[in-house]
Scaffold this active site. Structure first.
Site, PDB file in Angstrom:
ATOM      1  N   CYS A  58       3.795  26.432  11.688  1.00 56.08           N
ATOM      2  CA  CYS A  58       2.668  27.324  11.422  1.00 56.08           C
ATOM      3  C   CYS A  58       2.921  28.246  10.234  1.00 56.08           C
ATOM      4  CB  CYS A  58       2.401  28.195  12.641  1.00 56.08           C
ATOM      5  SG  CYS A  58       1.688  27.331  14.048  1.00 56.08           S
ATOM      6  N   GLU A  60       2.555  31.504  10.151  1.00 54.91           N
ATOM      7  CA  GLU A  60       3.296  32.702  10.555  1.00 54.91           C
ATOM      8  C   GLU A  60       4.794  32.423  10.538  1.00 54.91           C
ATOM      9  OE1 GLU A  60       0.795  31.205  12.045  1.00 54.91           O
ATOM     10  OE2 GLU A  60      -0.405  32.560  13.289  1.00 54.91           O
TER      11      GLU A  60
HETATM   12  N1  THU Z   1      -1.669  26.881  12.738  1.00 51.49           N
HETATM   13  C1  THU Z   1      -1.031  27.918  12.120  1.00 51.49           C
HETATM   14  O1  THU Z   1      -0.498  27.772  11.016  1.00 51.49           O
HETATM   15  N2  THU Z   1      -0.993  29.112  12.763  1.00 51.49           N
HETATM   16  C2  THU Z   1      -1.553  29.342  13.981  1.00 51.49           C
HETATM   17  O2  THU Z   1      -1.321  30.389  14.567  1.00 51.49           O
HETATM   18  C3  THU Z   1      -2.440  28.336  14.573  1.00 51.49           C
HETATM   19  C4  THU Z   1      -2.303  26.961  14.033  1.00 51.49           C
HETATM   20  C5  THU Z   1      -1.653  25.567  12.069  1.00 51.49           C
HETATM   21  C6  THU Z   1      -0.785  24.549  12.745  1.00 51.49           C
HETATM   22  C7  THU Z   1      -1.395  23.266  12.243  1.00 51.49           C
HETATM   23  O3  THU Z   1      -0.779  22.930  11.004  1.00 51.49           O
HETATM   24  C8  THU Z   1      -2.846  23.596  12.010  1.00 51.49           C
HETATM   25  O4  THU Z   1      -2.939  25.011  12.034  1.00 51.49           O
HETATM   26  C9  THU Z   1      -3.785  23.029  13.055  1.00 51.49           C
HETATM   27  O5  THU Z   1      -3.366  23.376  14.331  1.00 51.49           O
END
Ligand code: THU
Length: 137
Positions: A58, A60
């Site tokens: 992610c 974050e």
């Molecule tokens: N994703 C994030 O980067 N942060 C979050 O808190 C929620 C989800 C990303 C993970 C994945 O690459 C995409 O969003 C779809 O789930």
């Protein structure tokens, strides 16, 4: 003479820039995150997906890794940006990752392309949480 930019505007702009560099060819859901330490340092990152799907991570997580690599260990506020109508609140795992470097005042801003949509204390997103203090009784 230009006015000083609002610190939250700067954090939002950093998150948006990181979102533009996200690697999300599988979900097509780009996320950016930018965090500020109490000293005022900014770190940012985007989600980085992988052809072996579970190996992606992610936005974050990217921003926290950049912070830790620079030796910083405290998050004052973090701004997360995603597209779409729904609030792009941090996933459960990222709430816990933020928690590692948080205190009672740590703030999470959730943004869309147009700006910040909502602001929470981490403690509202992750109540009764487990943290480093549990290991140092
Ligand atoms: N994703 C994030 O980067 N942060 C979050 O808190 C929620 C989800 C990303 C993970 C994945 O690459 C995409 O969003 C779809 O789930």
């Amino acid at each position: 003479m230009s006015r000083n930019a609002d610190p939250l505007e700067i954090l939002f702009a950093a998150a948006k820039a990181a979102q533009a560099n996200a690697h999300a060819p599988y979900s097509n859901f780009r996320v950016g995150a930018a965090l500020r330490t109490p000293e005022g340092a900014l770190f940012c990152g985007g989600n980085v997906e992988n052809a072996a799907y579970p190996e992606g991570w992610c936005a974050e997580t990217s921003a926290i890794a950049a912070m830790a690599a620079a030796g910083a260990r405290k998050i004052a506020e973090i701004c997360v940006i995603g597209d779409g109508e729904a609030l792009c609140t941090p996933c459960g795992g990222c709430r816990q990752r933020i928690r590692e470097f948080a205190d009672d005042r740590t703030i999470v801003h959730v943004a869309g392309p147009e700006g910040v949509r909502a602001t929470f204390r981490l403690s509202a997103l992750l109540p009764e949480s487990f943290g480093p203090g549990h290991l140092r009784p």
